[in-house]
Design a protein around this motif. Structure first.
Motif, PDB file in Angstrom:
ATOM      1  N   ILE A   1      38.019  46.830  48.002  1.00  0.00           N
ATOM      2  CA  ILE A   1      38.341  48.333  47.971  1.00  0.00           C
ATOM      3  C   ILE A   1      39.687  48.621  47.198  1.00  0.00           C
ATOM      4  CG2 ILE A   1      39.491  50.154  49.463  1.00  0.00           C
ATOM      5  CD1 ILE A   1      37.530  48.938  51.679  1.00  0.00           C
ATOM      6  N   PHE A   2      40.738  47.743  47.159  1.00  0.00           N
ATOM      7  CA  PHE A   2      41.925  47.923  46.363  1.00  0.00           C
ATOM      8  C   PHE A   2      41.526  47.992  45.054  1.00  0.00           C
ATOM      9  CE2 PHE A   2      45.429  46.536  49.279  1.00  0.00           C
ATOM     10  CZ  PHE A   2      45.317  47.436  50.262  1.00  0.00           C
ATOM     11  N   GLN A   3      40.737  47.156  44.268  1.00  0.00           N
ATOM     12  CA  GLN A   3      40.133  47.204  42.917  1.00  0.00           C
ATOM     13  C   GLN A   3      39.570  48.456  42.636  1.00  0.00           C
ATOM     14  OE1 GLN A   3      37.968  43.302  42.962  1.00  0.00           O
ATOM     15  NE2 GLN A   3      39.653  41.987  42.670  1.00  0.00           N
ATOM     16  N   GLN A   4      38.532  48.688  43.653  1.00  0.00           N
ATOM     17  CA  GLN A   4      37.852  49.992  43.123  1.00  0.00           C
ATOM     18  C   GLN A   4      38.810  51.295  43.133  1.00  0.00           C
ATOM     19  OE1 GLN A   4      35.081  50.211  46.320  1.00  0.00           O
ATOM     20  NE2 GLN A   4      33.819  48.739  45.469  1.00  0.00           N
ATOM     21  N   PHE A   5      39.679  51.091  44.012  1.00  0.00           N
ATOM     22  CA  PHE A   5      40.709  52.192  43.965  1.00  0.00           C
ATOM     23  C   PHE A   5      41.741  52.317  42.715  1.00  0.00           C
ATOM     24  CE2 PHE A   5      45.046  53.539  45.031  1.00  0.00           C
ATOM     25  CZ  PHE A   5      44.791  54.910  45.594  1.00  0.00           C
ATOM     26  N   GLN A   6      42.217  51.183  42.390  1.00  0.00           N
ATOM     27  CA  GLN A   6      42.937  51.042  41.075  1.00  0.00           C
ATOM     28  C   GLN A   6      42.230  51.553  39.790  1.00  0.00           C
ATOM     29  OE1 GLN A   6      43.578  47.037  39.361  1.00  0.00           O
ATOM     30  NE2 GLN A   6      45.699  47.447  39.404  1.00  0.00           N
ATOM     31  N   ALA A   7      40.733  51.013  40.090  1.00  0.00           N
ATOM     32  CA  ALA A   7      39.806  51.252  38.602  1.00  0.00           C
ATOM     33  C   ALA A   7      39.830  52.702  38.542  1.00  0.00           C
ATOM     34  CB  ALA A   7      38.773  50.697  38.994  1.00  0.00           C
ATOM     35  N   LYS A   8      39.604  53.681  39.761  1.00  0.00           N
ATOM     36  CA  LYS A   8      39.494  55.049  39.531  1.00  0.00           C
ATOM     37  C   LYS A   8      40.679  55.836  39.522  1.00  0.00           C
ATOM     38  CE  LYS A   8      37.127  58.412  42.662  1.00  0.00           C
ATOM     39  NZ  LYS A   8      36.257  58.675  43.764  1.00  0.00           N
TER      40      LYS A   8
END
Length: 323
Positions: free
Chosen positions: A120-127
């Motif tokens: 979830i953190f990676q998705q948040f960072q990518a967005k």
């Protein structure tokens, strides 16, 4: 400098990071700086005082300019809000520390939860371009040296990151206690403010706190996972803060109530337009009587009777009125 995005604890709830005067003033008695005026009614003069040099027709009627004046406030509000409604831009990942960090010092997270959080953190960072970090601490690490957990979270941020692009989440509890004395705090860098708006962080804080309080259904890891899931649809969207909404409502009220108040004030001046200035503002007015109609008028400001239009002989103006 970073600042709190919100937080909470086991013992308490969560916490979250008139117009110009167009209308003449009138009085029945003399006030300093006021001028005496006269109008005629039923063959008798009626006196009043005003702060204006003259009472014009526009002073007694609501005009287009009055309405435009009150519309300035909502117009200025719209001009200030419209730029803030633009879609926030993703932050560039050009700062030094962009590695996702989940540091569980108190064994609050299961391996599955840590893996899900990292995803979830990676998705948040990518967005968003914001790098989230979660660190857990024992209560003993900060209680004796720091006045509050919020201050401890701030110190942790500034000692861990040399940028304003992180969202640090800190959780503290007594090791081995499932649902005992716990605290948590979010700390966001200033550069994240256009994306992590007050609306988003308040929603995140409310949901994480609710889940942390409900230990029958949520673990610590699940609480933070749920918090990110809840705000995901809100990210990178146009938004307006609650303060702007209330200010907007206030501006609408001003735009409606302002002209109404102005109209009511002007309505009280009906019949006073065209009133004549008396020769003196303070000395008693001298009156004469028209020989043709018997109407009483103020001496010294007329060439004809204000009632019947009969010319007033100049000698009537020069001599004192009869007692």
């Amino acid at each position: 400098m970073p600042h709190s995005s919100g937080g909470g604890s086991s013992s308490g709830g969560s916490h979250g990071g008139s117009g110009g005067s167009f209308v003449p003033r009138v009085s029945n008695t003399y006030l300093q700086g006021y001028h005496r005026f006269v109008v005629y009614d039923k063959n008798r003069p009626r006196y009043f005082y005003s702060n204006r040099e003259a009472i014009k027709r526009s002073d007694t009627r609501l005009t287009v300019w009055d309405i435009l004046f009150w519309m300035i406030y909502p117009l200025l509000f719209l001009l200030s809000v419209i730029p803030g409604l633009s879609v926030p831009e993703k932050m560039p990942l050009n700062y030094p520390q962009t590695e996702i960090v989940i540091q569980d010092n108190t064994d609050q997270l299961t391996g599955m939860e840590e893996g899900k959080l990292r995803e979830i953190f990676q998705q948040f960072q990518a967005k968003t371009g914001i790098t989230p970090t979660l660190i857990t601490f024992p209560n003993s690490q900060w209680r004796e040296s720091t006045p509050s957990f919020e201050k401890f979270a701030f110190n942790t941020y500034v000692s861990s990151f040399q940028d304003e692009s992180h969202w640090l989440l800190c959780y503290s509890s007594d090791p081995g206690a499932a649902d005992g004395d716990w605290y948590w705090e979010g700390m966001q860098g200033n550069d994240t403010d256009p994306i992590l708006t007050e609306r988003i962080t308040n929603s995140f804080t409310k949901n994480v706190q609710r889940c942390l309080k409900d230990r029958e259904h949520y673990t610590v890891g699940e609480s933070f996972i749920q918090g990110f899931r809840d705000i995901e649809p809100m990210l990178m969207k146009r938004s307006i803060s609650s303060e702007q909404i209330w200010v907007g409502i206030l501006m609408v009220v001003i735009a409606v109530v302002g002209p109404v108040i102005t109209w009511r004030k002007k309505r009280k001046l009906a019949g006073l337009e065209g009133a004549l200035r008396c020769p003196s503002d303070t000395f008693p007015a001298t009156e004469n009587t028209c020989s043709a109609c018997g109407g009483v008028y103020v001496r010294g400001i007329h060439t004809v009777c204000p009632y019947c239009g009969t010319p007033i002989p100049q000698e009537n103006e020069d001599r004192e009125p009869e007692a």
